[in-house]
Enzyme design. Structure first.
Site, mmCIF file in Angstrom:
data_model
loop_
_atom_site.group_PDB
_atom_site.id
_atom_site.type_symbol
_atom_site.label_atom_id
_atom_site.label_comp_id
_atom_site.label_asym_id
_atom_site.label_seq_id
_atom_site.Cartn_x
_atom_site.Cartn_y
_atom_site.Cartn_z
ATOM 1 N N LYS A 67 -11.713 -55.454 89.853
ATOM 2 C CA LYS A 67 -11.152 -56.042 88.649
ATOM 3 C C LYS A 67 -11.525 -55.153 87.474
ATOM 4 O O LYS A 67 -12.690 -54.791 87.326
ATOM 5 C CB LYS A 67 -11.772 -57.439 88.477
ATOM 6 C CG LYS A 67 -10.923 -58.411 87.720
ATOM 7 C CD LYS A 67 -11.546 -59.801 87.727
ATOM 8 C CE LYS A 67 -10.882 -60.669 86.697
ATOM 9 N NZ LYS A 67 -11.836 -61.559 86.046
ATOM 10 N N HIS A 109 -10.750 -55.874 84.174
ATOM 11 C CA HIS A 109 -10.806 -56.603 82.900
ATOM 12 C C HIS A 109 -11.790 -57.761 83.057
ATOM 13 O O HIS A 109 -12.387 -57.928 84.125
ATOM 14 C CB HIS A 109 -9.410 -57.124 82.545
ATOM 15 C CG HIS A 109 -8.856 -58.023 83.609
ATOM 16 N ND1 HIS A 109 -8.275 -57.528 84.756
ATOM 17 C CD2 HIS A 109 -8.827 -59.361 83.726
ATOM 18 C CE1 HIS A 109 -7.894 -58.539 85.521
ATOM 19 N NE2 HIS A 109 -8.221 -59.661 84.923
#
Ligand code: OMP
Length: 220
Positions: free
Chosen positions: A106, A108
């Protein structure tokens, strides 16, 4: 080395067959082996079955693993197993933590691939679904070992297929030896065969499993 009584195992296996968690047929496994049976922990979605599974993991841990901090459930099928086991332990008055990995990185929000309790500096038990040739468990151990000071203290797997790993021993035996930790099954293929034989009407399936085991299994 596990604590699950034969009656628990039989009830569990019977329910697994009735709910399609345990299937007989022809399946190509992650390792490429062609198996006459498949245990799909992803289908443990019935509340009672999941609860029984969690209790089995919790009592196996309680009896066999003296000291641990975090349950690590590898993505994807280990995630709910670790979470429900954490709850089952809490219901026994044992408050531990759990975590899991994402398969996708991921970039963000909070970032990273691990979610839940930090493993760094902690004693960790891996909660796993099924072991065959050992690829999945070795990946999980590698993730744990990237965390500074994280110490693997045990592995509990729902189903030990008791198949050869890299050599002639079973994957579970190899992993136990290589990493110096107990690898505890809730049930094994031996329990499944014993159930099928007692139950009757599964002669063809037993024959197919025994032929498969002659190729990939370890001595009963
Ligand atoms: P290995 O990585 O070869 O040990 O295979 C274990 C993984 O295969 C498990 O984590 C499952 O994702 C999957 N699997 C099952 O879920 N059930 C089975 O009965 C057999 C396998 C398998 O593909 O070997």
């Amino acid at each position: 080395n596990t604590t699950m009584a034969a009656s628990f195992k039989d009830t569990f296996i019977e329910t697994a067959i009735n709910t399609g968690v345990l299937l007989f047929g022809e399946f190509t496994l992650k390792s490429g082996r062609k198996s006459p049976y498949f245990f799909n922990a992803g289908l443990l979605y019935d509340g009672q079955l999941l609860s029984a599974t969690a209790d089995a993991f919790a009592s196996t841990l309680q009896t066999n693993v003296a000291d641990f901090d975090v349950l690590f459930g590898p993505a994807y099928k280990g995630i709910p197993l670790a979470a429900v086991t954490c709850v089952a332990l809490a219901n026994k008055g044992i408050n531990k933590a759990y975590c899991y990995n994402r398969k996708e990185k991921k970039d963000h929000g909070e970032g990273g691939t691990l979610v839940g309790a930090p493993m760094a500096g902690k004693k960790v038990v891996i909660i796993d679904d099924v072991m065959t040739a050992g690829t999945a468990i070795r990946e999980a151990i590698a993730i744990l070992r990237e965390q500074p000071g994280a110490q693997l203290v045990g592995i509990v797997q729902l189903v030990d297929r008791r198949e050869r790993g890299k050599g002639d021993s079973s994957t579970a035996q190899e992993v136990a030896k290589e990493f110096g930790v107990p690898v505890l099954p809730i049930i094994s293929i031996n329990d499944i065969i014993a159930y099928l034989k007692t139950r009757g009407g599964y002669e063809d399936q037993v024959k197919a499993i025994e032929a498969y085991r002659a190729q990939y299994g370890v001595a009963a």
